[in-house]
Design a protein around this motif. Structure first.
Motif, short mmCIF file in Angstrom:
data_model
loop_
_atom_site.label_atom_id
_atom_site.label_comp_id
_atom_site.label_asym_id
_atom_site.label_seq_id
_atom_site.Cartn_x
_atom_site.Cartn_y
_atom_site.Cartn_z
N ARG A 142 11.90 -18.92 -40.93
CA ARG A 142 10.75 -19.39 -40.15
C ARG A 142 11.13 -19.53 -38.68
NH1 ARG A 142 10.28 -22.89 -44.58
NH2 ARG A 142 11.10 -24.64 -43.38
N THR A 143 10.35 -18.93 -37.80
CA THR A 143 10.57 -19.01 -36.35
C THR A 143 9.27 -19.32 -35.65
OG1 THR A 143 10.20 -16.63 -36.08
CG2 THR A 143 12.48 -17.34 -36.43
N SER A 144 9.39 -19.82 -34.43
CA SER A 144 8.22 -20.02 -33.58
C SER A 144 8.20 -18.91 -32.53
CB SER A 144 8.27 -21.39 -32.90
OG SER A 144 9.46 -21.53 -32.14
N PRO A 145 7.05 -18.38 -32.19
CA PRO A 145 7.01 -17.24 -31.26
C PRO A 145 7.45 -17.65 -29.85
CG PRO A 145 4.79 -18.04 -31.74
CD PRO A 145 5.71 -18.78 -32.66
N ASP A 146 8.23 -16.77 -29.23
CA ASP A 146 8.67 -16.99 -27.84
C ASP A 146 7.57 -16.56 -26.88
OD1 ASP A 146 11.08 -18.20 -28.00
OD2 ASP A 146 12.26 -16.36 -27.95
N MET A 190 9.14 -22.52 -22.90
CA MET A 190 9.41 -21.37 -23.74
C MET A 190 8.53 -21.34 -24.98
SD MET A 190 13.60 -21.40 -23.57
CE MET A 190 13.75 -19.96 -24.60
N GLY A 191 7.73 -22.38 -25.20
CA GLY A 191 6.88 -22.42 -26.38
C GLY A 191 7.65 -22.69 -27.66
N ARG A 192 8.82 -23.26 -27.55
CA ARG A 192 9.63 -23.52 -28.73
C ARG A 192 9.59 -25.00 -29.10
NH1 ARG A 192 15.15 -20.00 -29.11
NH2 ARG A 192 14.31 -17.95 -28.57
N ARG A 193 9.94 -25.28 -30.35
CA ARG A 193 10.03 -26.67 -30.79
C ARG A 193 11.29 -27.31 -30.23
NH1 ARG A 193 8.10 -26.10 -37.15
NH2 ARG A 193 6.17 -24.97 -36.69
N TYR A 194 11.25 -28.62 -30.12
CA TYR A 194 12.31 -29.36 -29.44
C TYR A 194 12.98 -30.32 -30.42
CZ TYR A 194 14.40 -32.99 -26.47
OH TYR A 194 15.26 -33.90 -25.89
N GLY A 195 14.29 -30.35 -30.39
CA GLY A 195 15.06 -31.30 -31.19
C GLY A 195 16.19 -31.88 -30.37
N VAL A 217 18.52 -22.27 -29.10
CA VAL A 217 18.88 -22.48 -27.69
C VAL A 217 19.55 -23.85 -27.60
CG1 VAL A 217 18.04 -22.73 -25.34
CG2 VAL A 217 17.00 -21.03 -26.86
N PHE A 218 20.86 -23.85 -27.41
CA PHE A 218 21.61 -25.10 -27.31
C PHE A 218 21.73 -25.52 -25.85
CE2 PHE A 218 23.26 -23.53 -31.40
CZ PHE A 218 23.07 -24.67 -32.17
N ILE A 219 21.44 -26.79 -25.59
CA ILE A 219 21.61 -27.37 -24.26
C ILE A 219 22.36 -28.68 -24.44
CG2 ILE A 219 20.44 -28.37 -22.27
CD1 ILE A 219 18.15 -26.42 -22.76
N ALA A 220 23.46 -28.83 -23.72
CA ALA A 220 24.30 -30.03 -23.84
C ALA A 220 24.15 -30.88 -22.59
CB ALA A 220 25.76 -29.65 -24.06
N THR A 221 24.36 -32.19 -22.76
CA THR A 221 24.33 -33.12 -21.62
C THR A 221 25.56 -34.00 -21.68
OG1 THR A 221 23.17 -34.95 -22.72
CG2 THR A 221 21.81 -33.18 -21.81
N ALA A 222 26.00 -34.45 -20.52
CA ALA A 222 27.18 -35.32 -20.42
C ALA A 222 27.10 -36.10 -19.12
CB ALA A 222 28.48 -34.51 -20.49
N ASN A 223 27.78 -37.25 -19.10
CA ASN A 223 27.86 -38.05 -17.88
C ASN A 223 29.10 -37.73 -17.06
OD1 ASN A 223 26.52 -40.70 -19.83
ND2 ASN A 223 25.42 -39.61 -18.24
N TYR A 224 30.18 -37.35 -17.76
CA TYR A 224 31.43 -37.12 -17.04
C TYR A 224 32.14 -35.92 -17.65
CZ TYR A 224 36.04 -37.97 -15.01
OH TYR A 224 37.23 -37.84 -14.33
N ARG A 225 32.40 -34.94 -16.81
CA ARG A 225 32.99 -33.70 -17.31
C ARG A 225 34.42 -33.89 -17.78
NH1 ARG A 225 33.24 -30.62 -11.56
NH2 ARG A 225 31.60 -32.09 -11.09
N GLY A 226 35.12 -34.88 -17.23
CA GLY A 226 36.52 -35.06 -17.57
C GLY A 226 36.76 -35.42 -19.03
N ASN A 227 35.76 -35.96 -19.72
CA ASN A 227 35.93 -36.35 -21.12
C ASN A 227 35.63 -35.22 -22.09
OD1 ASN A 227 36.61 -38.89 -20.26
ND2 ASN A 227 34.61 -39.80 -20.66
N ILE A 228 35.20 -34.07 -21.59
CA ILE A 228 34.87 -32.95 -22.47
C ILE A 228 36.12 -32.11 -22.67
CG2 ILE A 228 33.34 -30.99 -22.82
CD1 ILE A 228 31.41 -32.24 -20.84
N PRO A 229 36.52 -31.83 -23.90
CA PRO A 229 37.71 -30.98 -24.13
C PRO A 229 37.54 -29.61 -23.47
CG PRO A 229 37.03 -32.07 -26.16
CD PRO A 229 35.95 -32.34 -25.16
#
Length: 799
Positions: A309-313, A377-382, A471-483
């Motif tokens: 199942r997909t949602s149309p782009d 983009m007309g996509r669902r959000y999670g 479509v993955f989107i990541a968020t962070a407060n401080y880049r130094g803690n990301i491996p």
């Protein structure tokens, strides 16, 4: 046959009976605990041969019944024995004497009383009645052979009771309650005609006899399969045989419903094969077993996942730009990169692109940017919150062998959104930890790798699932803690804090209208003056984002709403600085520069914390001692090393600074940095510590509106720092007018908003000898000779 009209009415006490019917000629013990019934029993204590009328309740759930809740026909009984079980609980043995009819209600308190009329037992005989009685005896004996739970004394009494009516009452009284409901027993009690009563009891016994015969036949059919380890299996075979005998279909069967869901889910071949295999196992399990529940949950997960199942782009660059402008103010650099990202996805056929990582302080709109991208983009959000996650199974799922096992958060989010190509925001990826249960950041490597995530295997599902369209989107407060391996898979986009002007514009365009709606206000009732918003920004918030600003605006709106509700206001409220102070109380924050007085030994430094940039006040003082150096302020190890380097450099340049070479021998030096524990890039305070120590020893204060940043070396060079943009914005918010930054950060300074650059005087410095003339309040030529010293003019490492 209607009883004769001889007996006259009698007034007796009534005892309501739940879940049972008392028949004549039977002796039954009952428990009494309801208040009225207890009062009745206590009234009868000490009386010999006391009589009570026993009526059954229509609904057993009624605790305090009235006469409307009781049947009209009951049994007159003699109280044989009363046993006290507790303070308000008795066991009463009753002997049924005969039937009676309820004529008239007398009262409910202290216990139920009524006028009744006894119904004498008619004397009936005849060949038909005798045959019915004999048939009833034979059927009852057959039931006794198949129903061992029936009281054994019933079999011996059958031959001793000759009257058909008494025989029917005896059998109905001793028949197990699970095979004869209260309503059926009451019908038998109300049958005054002996023939009708015998026929009712014969029908009840006959129905039970048919059920027992079928059960016996079913037991014979499955007897050859019986074993100690197959008891649960035998019970299921019996249920199946019962369905076949009754001619019932399996349309409502839970397994059939799962089979239909699997067929509709359009699973991949491997997943469908696994699901059907599990369904086959499920059909041979007992529903009450733990393994049944585990297998059923697994099959339900397979059926519910969006395999295809997909949602149309509907990616349209213009629409993306419009959505971003509607939802966010400013952030032009960020919006530009998002538009480029969406344009590439619009033109590429495989729809793959880089993983975006938004880095910035709290409250600047990182998470809402992902929601805007999904809408455009007309996509669902999670959204998946990863803050505090320390278990690898939170990403990959738990294996089904564990109790309470579940899929990982990625699979759970896909099931929730209902399609395989949503926009998933991985929130707070810098807050993940590592412990004995594994490293969740390492588990994300496969999820975020476009070359691998088309066959992601969750430990619970244990089947490959295609994540390549997510479509993955990541968020962070401080880049130094990301491996670093995880950071390498994402494209970092810095979301800076807002300037004072941007905050005011965001408040006017977004926050104020939102809070007016949520608090039931209109623009005709309240309006925020520009000066009022600036007062809230300057004196009631201290942040890079606008989260606290929204809370303070909401507090103002709530207070105004209360005043309108109490009718203390009836006109328009114009929120000025004075109104803000009245509603929000004393100012929470005052600019550090407003309280600062020119004092030797104090310098302004800049750093980066979890909330964005931060202004740091570095304090130095001295006292008589033996050359010890104290460093306080909850400093990190890097900051302590910067302090030691600053002191060492001052000692090495004592002659050029016109200081006694032994200046540290007779004093103790104390360096203190308030709020140092919140600073992440601790090395950026090195130059500020050098300025503070030099100012203290020379006795010359620093300029109050000058801040410095940079890491120093023992040879006097100034190294670049990270997070320069956040530091510059923090200096601007604090009212600083001049900033000294490392020359090698000049490229980063170009990304600072033009509005801020126009209001700041910036000096790019590469060596410490350039710093003192720009920072000290009085001109000092202490390091002027360095410029003519060939040994000090160059640094081989940093030319």
């Amino acid at each position: 046959m209607r009883p004769s009209a001889g007996p006259r009415p009698e007034r007796i006490a009534i005892l309501p009976l739940r879940n049972s019917v008392l028949f004549p000629m039977s002796v039954v013990p009952i428990n009494v605990g309801r208040p009225r019934s207890v009062r009745l029993v206590e009234e009868l204590l000490g009386q010999e041969s006391a009589l009570v009328g026993v009526l059954s309740q229509k609904n057993s759930e009624n605790v305090e019944p009235t006469f409307e809740d009781l049947y009209g026909i009951g049994t007159l009984a003699r109280v044989v024995k009363v046993i006290r079980l507790g303070p308000s609980n008795y066991s009463v043995v009753l002997n049924g004497l005969g039937r009676f009819k309820l004529l008239e209600q007398v009262g409910l308190e202290p216990f139920m009383r009524a006028d009744i009329e006894r119904v004498p037992e008619p004397s009936q005989s005849g060949p038909d009645l005798v045959k019915l009685g004999q048939k009833l005896r034979e059927s009852t004996r057959e039931v006794l052979g198949l129903l061992p739970n029936l009281p054994k004394e019933t079999a011996s009494i059958l031959d001793n009771v000759r009257e058909p009516g008494a025989l029917a009452d005896l059998i109905a009284s001793n028949f197990p309650e699970e095979h004869a409901s209260i309503h059926v027993r009451q019908r038998i009690l109300e049958a005054f005609d002996v023939k009708a009563r015998v026929e009712l009891v014969l029908g009840m016994v006959g129905r039970q006899l048919e059920v027992l015969r079928v059960r016996d036949e079913i037991s014979s059919q499955v007897q050859n399969e019986l074993s100690r380890s197959q008891r649960d299996y035998v019970l299921r075979q019996q249920m199946r045989s019962i369905r076949e005998e009754l001619g019932e279909t399996a349309e409502d069967d839970e397994i059939e419903q799962l089979r239909e869901r699997i067929a509709r889910a359009e699973l991949p071949l491997e997943a469908e094969k696994t699901a059907r295999k599990q369904l086959g196992r499920l059909s041979n399990m007992q529903p009450q077993s733990a393994e049944y529940q585990v297998t059923r949950n697994y099959v339900e997960w397979l059926a519910d996942l969006p395999w295809h199942r997909t949602s149309p782009d509907r990616i349209d660059v213009k629409e993306v730009r419009r959505c971003l402008d509607e939802d966010h103010y400013g952030l032009e650099t960020v919006k530009k990169r998002i538009v480029e990202y969406c344009a590439i996805r619009q033109l590429r056929r495989d729809k793959r692109g880089p993983i975006l990582l938004f880095v910035g302080p709290p409250g600047v709109g990182k998470t809402s940017l992902g929601r805007s991208i999904a809408r455009a983009m007309g996509r669902r959000y999670g959204r998946i919150s990863l803050g505090g996650v320390r278990d690898e199974a939170e990403i990959r799922g738990h294996r089904r062998t564990y109790v309470g096992a579940l899929p990982g958060r990625i699979i759970q989010a896909l099931k929730k959104v209902g399609c395989k190509n949503p926009v998933l925001v991985l929130d707070e990826v810098d807050k993940m930890g590592v412990d004995m249960r594994g490293d969740p950041a390492a588990a994300l490597l496969e999820v975020l790798d476009p070359a691998q995530n088309d066959s992601f295997v969750d430990h619970y599902i244990d089947l490959p699932f295609d994540l390549s369209e997510v479509v993955f989107i990541a968020t962070a407060n401080y880049r130094g803690n990301i491996p670093e391996p995880l950071k390498d898979r994402m494209e970092m986009i810095e979301v800076l804090g807002y300037t004072r002007t941007e905050k005011r514009a965001i408040a006017e365009q977004f926050l104020v209208p939102k809070q007016l709606r949520e608090n039931g206000l209109s623009g005709e009732q309240i309006g925020f003056a520009r000066e009022g918003l600036e007062t809230i920004i300057d004196h009631y918030t201290r942040e890079a984002g606008v989260r606290s600003l929204e809370r303070e605006i909401a507090a103002v709106c709530r207070d105004v709403t209360v005043r309108f509700a109490e009718k203390r206001l009836d006109g328009h409220v114009h929120v000025t600085p004075e109104v803000v102070r009245e509603l929000l109380g004393p100012e929470k924050h005052r600019p550090e520069l407003a309280e600062r007085k020119p004092t030797p030994g104090v310098a302004l430094g800049l750093g980066v914390s979890s909330g964005g940039g931060d202004l740091l006040i570095v304090e130095a003082t001295r006292m008589p001692g033996k050359g010890e150096i104290f460093i306080t302020g909850n400093m990190r190890a890097v900051m302590k090393e910067s302090a030691a380097a600053a002191v060492s450099f001052v000692r090495s340049r004592a002659d050029r600074l016109r200081l006694d070479p032994e200046w540290l021998r007779t004093i103790d030096l104390h360096l203190h940095v308030p709020r140092a524990g919140s600073v992440r890039d601790a090395a950026s305070t090195g130059v500020a510590m050098f300025v503070a120590v030099t100012s203290l020893l020379l006795g010359v204060p620093t300029k109050p509106e000058v801040a410095v940043t940079g890491e120093l070396t023992l040879r006097g060079s100034i190294l670049p720092v990270s997070g320069l943009k956040e530091q510059i914005l923090a200096a601007h918010r604090a009212g600083v007018r001049t900033v000294l930054i490392p020359a090698r950060n000049q490229r980063d300074y170009a990304e600072v908003p033009e509005e801020v650059r126009n209001e700041l005087e910036v000096h790019f410095v590469s060596r410490l000898d350039q710093v003192l003339p720009l920072v000290l309040a009085e001109p000092s030529g202490a390091l002027a000779s360095d410029r003519d010293d060939p040994a000090a003019s160059g640094d081989p490492a940093f030319p």
